[in-house]
Scaffold this active site. Structure first.
Site, PDB file in Angstrom:
ATOM      1  N   HIS A 227      17.236  -5.513  -0.640  1.00 41.50           N
ATOM      2  CA  HIS A 227      16.407  -4.354  -0.317  1.00 41.50           C
ATOM      3  C   HIS A 227      17.216  -3.052  -0.180  1.00 41.50           C
ATOM      4  CE1 HIS A 227      12.537  -6.394   0.219  1.00 41.50           C
ATOM      5  NE2 HIS A 227      13.241  -7.421   0.696  1.00 41.50           N
ATOM      6  N   GLU A 257       6.421   1.066  -4.571  1.00 39.88           N
ATOM      7  CA  GLU A 257       7.220   1.597  -5.685  1.00 39.88           C
ATOM      8  C   GLU A 257       6.421   2.564  -6.540  1.00 39.88           C
ATOM      9  OE1 GLU A 257       5.781  -2.554  -7.099  1.00 39.88           O
ATOM     10  OE2 GLU A 257       6.274  -1.522  -5.229  1.00 39.88           O
TER      11      GLU A 257
END
Length: 344
Positions: A227, A257
């Site tokens: 991450h 995203e």
């Protein structure tokens, strides 16, 4: 009734500069005009307004120059005013009462000192001004004027402290407002800020276009590289999108995203969409990954509401991703087709 927008009444940097130009310019014109009238009347006391007019004219010229910080202009004016008043006090006849203009100048110095200087230096400066005035007024025996001047000094200190408190509270409120409208990871506008832009564009009828972008296979980046790398990819995509859009629109992190770009009417959606995709995949990002994006776009003129605009852009983004990713879709499907699919 619409809620007033506090930002509407905040002066921008250029607005503050224009305001100061007007203030110093009018002050200079007023002082020089007074000197001219006194000269025509045969008065010999024209040097005070003449000096004040010249100082204000110099200040106006300095404010007009963006290379000189306003703080230095303010300090320079305070020094010049202090020297001017100091000269009048030194040349004042011992024992004679101070003219009202000179007494008023002391109040002006109190206020200006507290406004221009930091709190500690402002208090020290005000104490020095009061000490000099006290010496002059005690020699003349004008204790009433001394008491009034001391009261003016205390009032100036109180108003300065009150004003600084209000300014600090306002700055804190503005900082919280910025945080509420900013995505903490990328520094871009967040969904709330972009929704406000969209609602304003729809309300005013601006010819804007919304481009909804999604990073292709982003979950794989998180799964393979972690991450931390995924967060850096999001930040870098945001930077590249903002640089590619420039002054032709705004960029927000829409969620996860996804990013939303709002283009003004002067920008070509087709050309900008191509530029955005090229900017994102131009060079590897964190972890050496090359990232691509898919995007779907819709113009406000195609729909009736912001909700329909976002729904149409999202439907076209889905077409772009299902057609192979790393592509833009700006025309298919049409709004009525999306509505039919929703009803079905």
């Amino acid at each position: 009734m619409a809620t007033p927008d506090p930002a509407r009444w905040r002066l921008t940097e250029s607005g503050r500069r224009r305001a100061r130009l007007w203030i110093t310019g009018l002050a200079s014109a007023g002082q020089l005009g007074a000197a001219l009238l006194l000269s025509r009347a045969g008065s010999g006391q024209i040097w005070e307004p003449l000096l004040g007019g010249v100082l204000c004219a110099v200040a106006c010229a300095l404010v007009a120059s963006s290379r000189i910080p306003w703080r230095w202009v303010d300090i320079g004016l305070l020094v010049a005013a202090t020297l001017s008043v100091g000269g009048q006090l030194l040349t004042h006849d011992t024992g004679a009462p101070l003219p009202p203009s000179v007494q008023f100048a002391g109040v002006f110095l109190f206020l200006t000192g507290f406004i221009v200087l930091p709190v500690g230096w402002g208090a020290l400066y005000a104490g020095g001004v009061l000490a000099v005035y006290s010496a002059v007024l005690l020699r003349s025996g004008d204790l009433t004027a001394l008491w009034q001047l001391g009261l003016a000094g205390l009032l100036s200190a109180y108003l300065s402290a009150f004003g600084r408190t209000i300014s600090a509270e306002r700055a804190e409120a503005e900082a919280f407002e910025r945080l509420a409208l900013t995505d903490p990871l990328t520094g871009l506008d967040n969904r709330r800020a972009m929704m406000a832009r969209l609602q304003k564009a729809a309300h005013t009828g601006q010819p804007v276009t919304a481009l909804l972008l999604d990073i292709d296979r982003f979950k794989g980046i998180n799964d393979r590289l972690g991450h931390d790398v995924g967060d850096e990819v999001l930040r870098e995509v945001g930077r590249r999108l903002r640089a590619a859009v420039g002054t032709h629109g705004a960029v927000a992190r829409w969620g996860g995203e996804e990013f939303l770009v709002l283009l003004d009417g002067a920008a070509s959606a087709q050309a900008t969409g191509q530029a955005l995709r090229q900017a994102v995949r131009a060079a590897p990002m964190a972890g050496g990954v090359t990232v691509t994006v898919s995007l779907g776009g819709a113009a406000l003129r195609e729909v009736g509401t912001v909700g329909e605009l976002l729904k149409l852009a999202d439907a076209r983004l889905y077409v772009a991703k299902s057609s192979g990713r790393d592509r833009a879709e700006l025309s298919v499907p049409q709004l009525h087709e999306v509505q039919i699919q929703t009803l079905a």
